[in-house]
Design an enzyme around this catalytic site. Sequence first.
Site, PDB file in Angstrom:
ATOM      1  CG  ASP A   1      -5.682  -5.122   2.280  1.00 23.26           C
ATOM      2  OD1 ASP A   1      -6.238  -5.010   2.015  1.00 23.26           O
ATOM      3  OD2 ASP A   1      -5.938  -5.310   3.479  1.00 23.26           O
ATOM      4  CG  ASP A  37      -2.282   0.790   0.942  1.00 25.40           C
ATOM      5  OD1 ASP A  37      -2.745   1.067   2.003  1.00 25.40           O
ATOM      6  OD2 ASP A  37      -2.177   1.983   0.304  1.00 25.40           O
TER       7      ASP A  37
HETATM    8  C1  LIG Z   1     -12.064  -0.333   9.305  1.00 26.15           C
HETATM    9  O1  LIG Z   1     -11.323  -1.489   9.864  1.00 26.15           O
HETATM   10  C2  LIG Z   1     -10.025  -1.144   9.458  1.00 26.15           C
HETATM   11  O2  LIG Z   1      -9.948  -0.238   8.518  1.00 26.15           O
HETATM   12  C3  LIG Z   1      -8.698  -1.110   7.778  1.00 26.15           C
HETATM   13  C4  LIG Z   1      -9.425  -1.716   6.426  1.00 26.15           C
HETATM   14  N1  LIG Z   1      -9.768  -0.705   5.622  1.00 26.15           N
HETATM   15  C5  LIG Z   1      -9.448  -0.444   4.830  1.00 26.15           C
HETATM   16  N2  LIG Z   1      -9.773   0.456   3.670  1.00 26.15           N
HETATM   17  C6  LIG Z   1      -8.967   0.900   3.024  1.00 26.15           C
HETATM   18  C7  LIG Z   1      -9.183   2.464   2.196  1.00 26.15           C
HETATM   19  C8  LIG Z   1      -7.412   2.103   1.737  1.00 26.15           C
HETATM   20  C9  LIG Z   1      -7.740   3.443   0.510  1.00 26.15           C
HETATM   21  O3  LIG Z   1      -8.709   4.146   0.709  1.00 26.15           O
HETATM   22  N3  LIG Z   1      -6.104   3.699   0.020  1.00 26.15           N
HETATM   23  C10 LIG Z   1      -5.399   3.316   0.331  1.00 26.15           C
HETATM   24  N4  LIG Z   1      -4.304   3.464  -0.083  1.00 26.15           N
HETATM   25  N5  LIG Z   1      -5.562   2.082   1.335  1.00 26.15           N
HETATM   26  C11 LIG Z   1      -6.474   1.609   2.289  1.00 26.15           C
HETATM   27  C12 LIG Z   1      -6.371   0.499   2.675  1.00 26.15           C
HETATM   28  C13 LIG Z   1      -8.058   0.281   3.616  1.00 26.15           C
HETATM   29  N6  LIG Z   1      -8.546  -0.624   4.262  1.00 26.15           N
HETATM   30  C14 LIG Z   1      -8.489  -1.785   8.829  1.00 26.15           C
HETATM   31  O4  LIG Z   1      -6.775  -1.724   8.882  1.00 26.15           O
HETATM   32  C15 LIG Z   1      -8.834  -1.572  10.006  1.00 26.15           C
HETATM   33  O5  LIG Z   1      -7.946  -1.217  10.694  1.00 26.15           O
END
Ligand SMILES: CO[C@@H]1O[C@H](CNc2nc3cc4c(=O)[nH]c(N)nc4cc3[nH]2)[C@@H](O)[C@H]1O
EC number: 2.4.2.29
Length: 373
Positions: free
Chosen positions: A267, A93
Amino acid sequence: MTETFQFKLLATDGKARRGEVSMPRGTIRTPAFMPVGTVGTVKAMYLDQVRELGADIILGNTYHLMLRPGAERVARLGGLHNFIRWDRPILTDSGGFQVMSLSSLRKLNEQGVTFKSHVDGALYHMSPERSIEIQGLLDSDIQMQLDECVALPAEPNEIERAMEMSLRWAERCKAAFGDQPGKAMFGIVQGGDIPKLRERSALALRDLDLKGYAVGGLAVGEPQEVMLDMLDVTCPALPAEKPRYLMGVGTPDDILKSVAHGIDMFDCVMPTRSGRHGLAFTRYGRINLRNARHAEDTRPLDEQSTCPATRDYSRAYLHHLIRSNESLGGMLLSWNNLAYYQELMAGIRKAIEEGRYADFMAETQENWKRGDL
Ligand SMILES: CO[C@@H]1O[C@H](CNc2nc3cc4c(=O)[nH]c(N)nc4cc3[nH]2)[C@@H](O)[C@H]1O
């Protein structure tokens, strides 16, 4: 394996897709679940176990690794694969999401983000170009653009501002990534919970002709139906011949339903993080091993499983380990949970191949209701 990044659609069943991503370091069977190895380790697991359970690819994180041990240091040590002893594909990421959720953000503007490390308070500036440079230093196989993920609920003009800037950052990341045939840089669709912004983001990223597309800005606490509604808008606007990765998702039910909406890659920290806290995922639903009712239950989690953590240890022992906060408790439940997630993905892939995904979904959800027999 191929010298270039290739995605093949092998079968479809409704909107569900069975495919294959081929890269120099290995092939990824989709729909795929990618265990999260944030700081170069899938917590409480040996990577040989992670591979044996069926993982074709794992995740790393730019934000964490740039802070510690440092991207240039990882490069000096031969790259992330050598460092952590995983020779298959790694997706990283880009750091934007983690900066917002973990660090004390100092500034966010067109140039990038400026933040103080949650590790030692040091000040960092990360531009789209620096994020791609770091992912290159890590020798990451699938690199994510730097983007701005807006927490929901949010004002529409805020969501639009962040989505438009993320599009400009996608162009900058594409330029910085250049032409690396054996690797890929994915764009990330933003737009919050606003259908027209989601469509605009997806269509604009499509015009950049990237090798794959992530759906971001979800799994940030919104209701499942909002997430699925955004997939209904986003997936049709993305090219069918490219892989689609839903970031941060999710529970087994989230995954089942998102596959039915056209997602190929997932993931989530859920199986490992919740395992460390005593939650076991099984074919018959979730079991919270902290609960006292397990204290003298001599049954294993599932005697028909091929996973030793699931088949050979009593619930009483797992309860004892979790209550005692013993490392082995988190190790065994992480092992069980990743085994369950990969078994679910294998079942999903087979059901799509055989054109019976709707039945598979219904049977799986029915079994979850049986609960803790
Ligand atoms: C709600 O639970 C928490 O949220 C995380 C899972 N949900 C999540 N949504 C995401 C969205 C993005 C994004 O828009 N952009 C980039 N670059 N990376 C992302 C990574 C993401 N991970 C867990 O880590 C947990 O702690």
